[in-house]
Structure formats: C-alpha cells, structure tokens
Design a protein around this motif. Structure first.
Motif, PDB file in Angstrom:
ATOM      1  N   LYS A 137      15.185  23.618  -9.242  1.00  0.00           N
ATOM      2  CA  LYS A 137      15.756  24.939  -8.963  1.00  0.00           C
ATOM      3  C   LYS A 137      17.120  25.066  -9.655  1.00  0.00           C
ATOM      4  O   LYS A 137      17.897  24.109  -9.705  1.00  0.00           O
ATOM      5  N   GLN A 138      17.397  26.234 -10.179  1.00  0.00           N
ATOM      6  CA  GLN A 138      18.704  26.490 -10.783  1.00  0.00           C
ATOM      7  C   GLN A 138      19.715  26.763  -9.680  1.00  0.00           C
ATOM      8  O   GLN A 138      19.568  27.706  -8.901  1.00  0.00           O
ATOM      9  N   ARG A 139      20.760  25.946  -9.603  1.00  0.00           N
ATOM     10  CA  ARG A 139      21.766  26.034  -8.540  1.00  0.00           C
ATOM     11  C   ARG A 139      23.000  26.731  -9.096  1.00  0.00           C
ATOM     12  O   ARG A 139      23.682  26.184  -9.967  1.00  0.00           O
ATOM     13  N   VAL A 140      23.280  27.932  -8.559  1.00  0.00           N
ATOM     14  CA  VAL A 140      24.338  28.771  -9.130  1.00  0.00           C
ATOM     15  C   VAL A 140      25.342  29.148  -8.043  1.00  0.00           C
ATOM     16  O   VAL A 140      24.972  29.735  -7.017  1.00  0.00           O
ATOM     17  N   LEU A 141      26.605  28.816  -8.272  1.00  0.00           N
ATOM     18  CA  LEU A 141      27.656  29.222  -7.349  1.00  0.00           C
ATOM     19  C   LEU A 141      28.106  30.641  -7.686  1.00  0.00           C
ATOM     20  O   LEU A 141      28.391  30.954  -8.846  1.00  0.00           O
ATOM     21  N   VAL A 142      28.164  31.502  -6.665  1.00  0.00           N
ATOM     22  CA  VAL A 142      28.693  32.861  -6.827  1.00  0.00           C
ATOM     23  C   VAL A 142      29.764  33.045  -5.763  1.00  0.00           C
ATOM     24  O   VAL A 142      29.491  33.055  -4.571  1.00  0.00           O
TER      25      VAL A 142
ATOM     26  N   ILE B 100      28.440  28.344 -12.574  1.00  0.00           N
ATOM     27  CA  ILE B 100      29.445  28.852 -11.646  1.00  0.00           C
ATOM     28  C   ILE B 100      29.888  30.224 -12.124  1.00  0.00           C
ATOM     29  O   ILE B 100      30.258  30.389 -13.291  1.00  0.00           O
ATOM     30  N   PHE B 101      29.843  31.213 -11.221  1.00  0.00           N
ATOM     31  CA  PHE B 101      30.282  32.559 -11.551  1.00  0.00           C
ATOM     32  C   PHE B 101      31.320  33.006 -10.532  1.00  0.00           C
ATOM     33  O   PHE B 101      31.088  32.937  -9.326  1.00  0.00           O
ATOM     34  N   ASN B 102      32.460  33.452 -11.044  1.00  0.00           N
ATOM     35  CA  ASN B 102      33.564  33.870 -10.191  1.00  0.00           C
ATOM     36  C   ASN B 102      33.745  35.384 -10.288  1.00  0.00           C
ATOM     37  O   ASN B 102      33.780  35.948 -11.387  1.00  0.00           O
TER      38      ASN B 102
ATOM     39  N   PHE C  26      29.019  43.731  -9.404  1.00  0.00           N
ATOM     40  CA  PHE C  26      28.963  42.277  -9.510  1.00  0.00           C
ATOM     41  C   PHE C  26      27.560  41.824  -9.883  1.00  0.00           C
ATOM     42  O   PHE C  26      27.372  41.009 -10.797  1.00  0.00           O
ATOM     43  N   TRP C  27      26.556  42.346  -9.175  1.00  0.00           N
ATOM     44  CA  TRP C  27      25.181  41.910  -9.384  1.00  0.00           C
ATOM     45  C   TRP C  27      24.642  42.382 -10.725  1.00  0.00           C
ATOM     46  O   TRP C  27      23.875  41.668 -11.380  1.00  0.00           O
ATOM     47  N   GLU C  28      25.070  43.546 -11.152  1.00  0.00           N
ATOM     48  CA  GLU C  28      24.667  44.039 -12.472  1.00  0.00           C
ATOM     49  C   GLU C  28      25.224  43.134 -13.573  1.00  0.00           C
ATOM     50  O   GLU C  28      24.507  42.760 -14.511  1.00  0.00           O
ATOM     51  N   GLN C  29      26.505  42.779 -13.444  1.00  0.00           N
ATOM     52  CA  GLN C  29      27.130  41.913 -14.440  1.00  0.00           C
ATOM     53  C   GLN C  29      26.551  40.497 -14.384  1.00  0.00           C
ATOM     54  O   GLN C  29      26.357  39.843 -15.426  1.00  0.00           O
ATOM     55  N   LEU C  30      26.268  40.009 -13.181  1.00  0.00           N
ATOM     56  CA  LEU C  30      25.678  38.677 -13.043  1.00  0.00           C
ATOM     57  C   LEU C  30      24.322  38.634 -13.735  1.00  0.00           C
ATOM     58  O   LEU C  30      23.994  37.661 -14.421  1.00  0.00           O
TER      59      LEU C  30
END
Length: 240
Positions: free
Chosen positions: A126-131, A155-157, A170-174
């Motif tokens: 699974k791809q583990r992504v910090l938001v 990691i996305f800040n 945020f979700w659009e840019q992510l």
C-alpha cells in the motif's frame, strides 16, 4: 459517491484492503498522540505567552481564544509564522514558538500500534502518504523524535499546497500532485471537517479517530466510523 459506512450504519467496520491502494494518513491525533499539541496550545503556550507579554492571564487567554475561534479551519490557524506575526508585538522578549514547543518535546510519541501498522501497510504494497496541516517547522520537530519519514512513501504539507485539508482546494491539488484513485483510497484523520471535504472530493474509504489524545476523552466521530485500533487494522491487513 463515498461508500464509507456511517457511525450509525450496521455495515462492518473491517476495511476491504483488497480495494485500497493508497492510504492517506493525518499526523497529529492520528499517527502521533495529540497529547503533545493539546498540552502546548491549551496549557503551555498560554502560560508562556502571559510571561512573555506581561498581559494578565485573563487578557492573554481572551486574545488567544479569539484568534483560535476566528481562524478555525483555516491554514493560518496552523501557521507558526502567522501566530508569530500576530503575537510577537505583544511580547517584551523574543517569541519563538518552535523553541516553546521544544520545552514539551518529551511528549511527542506515536499512538499505540502505529509503527507496526505502517510497516504492515508497506509490506502489503500500500502507498503510505502523510497529509498534514501542521506547519513545516512543527513537522521537522516531530520528525526529530519519531521515525515517521522512513515509514512513509510520500509526505504532503498543506502549507506547501497552499490550502488546509478542510478546503476542497487541498484535495484538488493533492490529486494533481499524487495522481491517486479516490475510489481506491483510504483517509484516516481525526479532523471530521477534513474527512467531510475528502468525502466531497470523492475519496471512498474514510475513517476517523475516537481518541486522538491518549489522555483525553473519546470523541464522537459521527457520521464517520472510527479506525482507532491500529493493531486490529494490522490483523485485518495481515489476513486479508
């Protein structure tokens, strides 16, 4: 449309791991114990602000509470630079929020079961992504005390994206940067407003956190089902 079971739904709590490729994970209150942040913002910082500003306790707390309420859900709420610009003029001595946070750094820790959960996610592909909405300086401080970076894939800040997770932007840019499939994505977050924004965007699998602060009272996560037992989720993942 999201197929996430609601808190009042008879749907099973187990996650369909075979239908999930990407796992988006909040930091404070989800992977890390919110006890540190609660202590800082509710107790330590107000007291130190009184000492640094020379204001009365009542006046200092009134100013902080007004700012808390006025900025709730906005990126500025999480921005240490904005807090410094707003409050430094009140202070007779230098206001260094990161230094003040360091005074409580012994309370920075994982929530129960998180390291093993992240390792199992990685082993399962699974791809583990910090938001996170946390300010980059706060993130750097946390990373000095927990080994999160090595347990994550991306990691996305919000401060780098330019919008808080409570915002559709945020979700659009992510999506533009991560290129994930919302229908095969899980978000785990203790922020119900952020979960609602993610649901509106189309993220299918959503889970909240019942007790983000290990020393606090359980939180009502309705309308979202909680994933509070990371060890249980690990067993589900292992046997899926």
């Amino acid at each position: 449309m999201s197929e996430t079971p609601r808190a009042d739904s008879p749907a099973p709590l187990a996650l369909p791991w075979g239908e999930i490729d990407t796992v988006l994970l909040d930091m404070d209150g989800t992977l890390l114990d919110l006890n540190f942040d609660t202590r800082f913002w509710k107790e330590h910082f107000p007291q130190r602000y009184v000492e640094l500003s020379g204001l009365s306790t009542d006046e200092a707390r009134a100013r902080l509470e007004a700012r808390f309420e006025g900025l709730k859900g906005q990126l500025a709420w999480y921005c240490l630079d904005d807090w410094h610009r707003a409050l430094a003029p009140d202070c007779r001595d230098e206001l260094d929020l990161v230094a003040l946070k360091r005074e409580l750094a012994q309370h920075i820790c994982y929530r129960h079961g998180v390291p093993d959960f992240l390792e199992r996610l990685g082993a399962a592909g699974k791809q583990r992504v910090l938001v996170t909405n946390a300010h980059p300086a706060s993130v750097d401080l946390k990373f000095e005390h927990v080994d999160l970076p090595r347990r994550l894939d991306r990691i996305f800040n919000a401060h780098e994206i330019g919008a808080a997770k409570e915002s559709p932007r945020f979700w659009e840019q992510l999506d533009r940067q991560l290129h994930f499939d919302p229908d095969r994505t899980l978000l785990v977050d203790d922020n119900l407003v952020a979960l609602a924004a993610a649901e509106d965007f189309g993220i299918r699998h959503l889970r909240a956190i019942t007790r983000p602060n290990s020393q606090g009272e359980p939180m009502d996560t309705a309308p979202f089902v909680a994933l509070d037992d990371f060890l249980g989720a690990t067993r589900e993942l292992t046997t899926d």
